[in-house]
Enzyme design. Sequence first.
Site, mmCIF file in Angstrom:
data_model
loop_
_atom_site.group_PDB
_atom_site.id
_atom_site.type_symbol
_atom_site.label_atom_id
_atom_site.label_comp_id
_atom_site.label_asym_id
_atom_site.label_seq_id
_atom_site.Cartn_x
_atom_site.Cartn_y
_atom_site.Cartn_z
ATOM 1 N N SER A 131 -24.417 29.731 22.295
ATOM 2 C CA SER A 131 -23.569 30.593 21.469
ATOM 3 C C SER A 131 -24.342 31.828 21.019
ATOM 4 O O SER A 131 -25.564 31.772 20.822
ATOM 5 C CB SER A 131 -23.134 29.786 20.244
ATOM 6 O OG SER A 131 -22.565 30.616 19.272
ATOM 7 N N TYR A 156 -25.043 24.084 12.541
ATOM 8 C CA TYR A 156 -24.452 24.245 13.873
ATOM 9 C C TYR A 156 -25.318 25.178 14.728
ATOM 10 O O TYR A 156 -25.661 24.858 15.873
ATOM 11 C CB TYR A 156 -23.022 24.806 13.766
ATOM 12 C CG TYR A 156 -22.469 25.236 15.102
ATOM 13 C CD1 TYR A 156 -22.018 24.304 16.022
ATOM 14 C CD2 TYR A 156 -22.422 26.590 15.458
ATOM 15 C CE1 TYR A 156 -21.541 24.697 17.264
ATOM 16 C CE2 TYR A 156 -21.945 26.990 16.691
ATOM 17 C CZ TYR A 156 -21.503 26.046 17.596
ATOM 18 O OH TYR A 156 -21.043 26.439 18.837
ATOM 19 N N LYS A 160 -27.646 24.577 18.408
ATOM 20 C CA LYS A 160 -27.617 25.323 19.675
ATOM 21 C C LYS A 160 -29.027 25.802 20.033
ATOM 22 O O LYS A 160 -29.440 25.750 21.186
ATOM 23 C CB LYS A 160 -26.648 26.513 19.581
ATOM 24 C CG LYS A 160 -25.186 26.099 19.513
ATOM 25 C CD LYS A 160 -24.736 25.370 20.775
ATOM 26 C CE LYS A 160 -23.336 24.825 20.663
ATOM 27 N NZ LYS A 160 -22.962 23.930 21.763
#
Length: 345
Positions: A131, A156, A160
């Site tokens: 992302s 989050y 990643k």
Amino acid sequence: MTDRSQKRRRIVVTGGAGFIGSHTAVALVEAGYEPVLVDDLRNSREEAVAGIRRIVGREIEWHCVDCGDAAAMAPVFNQPVHGAIHFAADKAVGESVEQPEKYVDNNIGGTARLTALLRQHGVRHLVFSSSCTVYGEAEFLPVSESAPILPAASPYGFTKQACETLLHHAHQAADGDFGVALLRYFNPIGAHPSAEIGELPLGPPANLVPFLTQAVAGLRGPLTVFGDDYPTPDGTCIRDYLHVCDLAAAHVSALRWLERNEGRLETFNLGTGRGASVKEVIAAFTAATGLDVPHRMGPRRSGDVTAIYADPTKAARELEWVTKRSLETCLEDAWRWQQRLGQKE
Ligand code: NAD
Ligand code: WQD
């Protein structure tokens, strides 16, 4: 399954019933691959699998299991697996702040468990969903793959970053037998033009476009624009919105890149290269559909960066991939999908 589909190269698609995974499954079939969906529906519905089947006009193999569960995954490997695309993850930034352990377990733990399985079964190609969130508030725009990775603003984002690092190590450990494409998506929106599949937010949507279409459909109150005092031309935040079908096509391009570049690891930004502000998205929706978006200005949302958009030149050069669809097309397709959802309720 037909003889023809059995001869196709099988690609494991974890999270294949999800928003991006379902569109990618369709793109894989259209490109001559055989997607093998692995999704336990923790954030999707069986209806997405039915939608994929209706678009491609035939059965698609689907395993309703946790992709990190080795025993449950065994049948997936009963036939040769050519490659894998790993979408399965939890993705709600706000929830990750409340439940970091859940995100570490499913996103990092799940990727570790899946990667071990893939290597154990001799799978040579992996495409991973990363992302643009790994860049945080980038210093230079457009942001290229060589921009620094800043401390993550959310659990989050941290998952990643950690998965990317994990895959660098797994790639090294495999010594040329395991190629990896790390794809950093910017903001995917829209839906398949057939309206058979699209984004299915379970509960109130956190992202702009599903909230916007639900507001227009009258399912929610007006859209709140999170801040109009940013240092941008119209005061609202800027993002790089790309059509989910363009993003799906990039996964096919990444697989082909891995086939041409056995055993390599590379990172690619996937975006249009153009930024659009929240106000521009609202205006584009009206231009595309003729409908007004009920909205009001509100305070900034904590954690939002002011502006980010991709430098997608590496993907254009190496993956031979560029986006084709306009912002208006994205919004027109998102609206068609919303109308279809509305009819089902
Ligand atoms: P999504 O929630 O629609 O799809 C993810 C799918 O994975 C869901 O269907 C869910 O049921 C499934 N899943 C989750 N954990 C699983 C597990 N352990 N085993 C089996 N299935 C599991 O999300 P999406 O928008 O399609 O995102 C796909 C990937 O792309 C994610 O990794 C996400 O972090 C990443 N990503 C998404 C965006 C975005 O804006 N949508 C942007 C950048 C990156
Ligand atoms: C877009 C813009 C909001 C909702 C998130 C994740 C990121 C990545 C993509 C996975 C922002 C504004 C939004 C609303 C608004 N996902 N907005 N009113 O925050 O760019 O990125 O999805 O990797 O990690 O953080 O996307 O769609 O939430 O917001 O004004 O009700 O719309 O402030 O400027 P974001 P988004």
